[in-house]
Design an enzyme around this catalytic site. Structure first.
Site, PDB file in Angstrom:
ATOM      1  N   ASP A   8      99.184 -45.258 -58.018  1.00 32.41           N
ATOM      2  CA  ASP A   8      98.046 -44.927 -56.854  1.00 32.41           C
ATOM      3  C   ASP A   8      98.305 -45.215 -55.765  1.00 32.41           C
ATOM      4  OD1 ASP A   8      95.484 -44.108 -55.469  1.00 32.41           O
ATOM      5  OD2 ASP A   8      94.315 -46.221 -56.783  1.00 32.41           O
ATOM      6  N   ASP A  10      95.882 -47.201 -52.842  1.00 35.74           N
ATOM      7  CA  ASP A  10      94.406 -47.695 -52.171  1.00 35.74           C
ATOM      8  C   ASP A  10      94.633 -48.882 -53.799  1.00 35.74           C
ATOM      9  OD1 ASP A  10      94.650 -47.731 -49.200  1.00 35.74           O
ATOM     10  OD2 ASP A  10      93.407 -45.670 -49.688  1.00 35.74           O
ATOM     11  N   ASP A 168      93.503 -47.937 -60.270  1.00 38.89           N
ATOM     12  CA  ASP A 168      92.230 -49.349 -59.763  1.00 38.89           C
ATOM     13  C   ASP A 168      90.513 -49.131 -60.175  1.00 38.89           C
ATOM     14  OD1 ASP A 168      92.619 -48.633 -57.347  1.00 38.89           O
ATOM     15  OD2 ASP A 168      92.081 -50.408 -56.844  1.00 38.89           O
TER      16      ASP A 168
END
Length: 220
Positions: A8, A10, A168
């Protein structure tokens, strides 16, 4: 055995979330929307388009979704270009370089737009290390739908069980598991409040990971 790693962006490679948060809440103010931080947290990991589709339905916004998305991205672009202190998250580049040196193909699967991905990859010179970049704006449904991860695996030429995802957000972890991939949750100071318990395991620092460790992992 893991044969490719899907990152991922961001909150994993770079903390652009404060810039996104600022752009969204500036736009919410323009629209007269009172969105709480709790409600906003439920959108993390989703594409901007899907977020505004939900807001349009729930709050009866009259603007077209593409107009809402355009304005938010305009606000984000101004903030990104003006920010001179943005850096990659601690341990992110070291992990990318370690995996690259080990011959591990790397993919990106981010809910961010192609424009935002390009901004980040250009500023931090990440293009040489990644084989493919997949944007959530190309899919009708964003994470927790697994489509973006399945597309990344397809581009990598790897079956899902040989892919590892680093995420996250709760939506991202759910999407990775739904895709049948091994998932490491990254619980940093920038992703507080996210439920990562569906990940195979969780780290609080990317420095806890290495290429040798990742290559030995596999889906249960």
């Amino acid at each position: 055995m893991i044969r490719t790693v899907i990152f991922d962006m961001d909150g994993v490679l770079v903390d652009t979330e404060p810039l996104h948060h600022d752009a969204f809440f500036r736009h919410f103010a323009e629209l007269g929307l009172l969105i709480s931080d709790t409600e906003y947290a439920t959108f993390l990991g989703s594409s901007t388009t899907n977020m505004y589709q939900r807001l349009k339905q729930e709050y009866g916004l009259t603007q077209e979704v593409h107009e809402l998305v355009r304005r938010k991205r305009e606000l984000f672009g101004v903030s990104f270009e003006a920010n001179t202190t943005l850096t990659l998250l601690p341990g992110a580049l070291d992990l990318v370089l370690d995996l690259h040196r080990a011959g591990m193909p790397l993919q990106l699967a981010s809910s961010a737009s192609h424009e935002t991905i390009n901004r980040v990859f250009t500023r931090f010179e990440l293009y040489p290390y990644f084989n493919n970049m997949v944007s959530g704006e190309d899919f009708p449904q964003s994470k927790p739908n697994p489509a973006i991860f399945l597309r990344a695996a397809e581009l990598a030429g790897m079956p899902p069980q040989h892919c590892l995802v680093i995420e996250d957000s709760a939506n991202g972890v759910t999407a990775a598991r739904a895709a049948g991939m091994f998932c490491i949750g990254y619980r940093s100071e920038h992703s507080t409040g996210q439920d990562l318990h569906h990940a195979h395991f969780v780290v609080s620092e990317l420095g806890q990971l290495s290429a040798a460790q990742i290559q030995a992992l596999g889906v249960e």
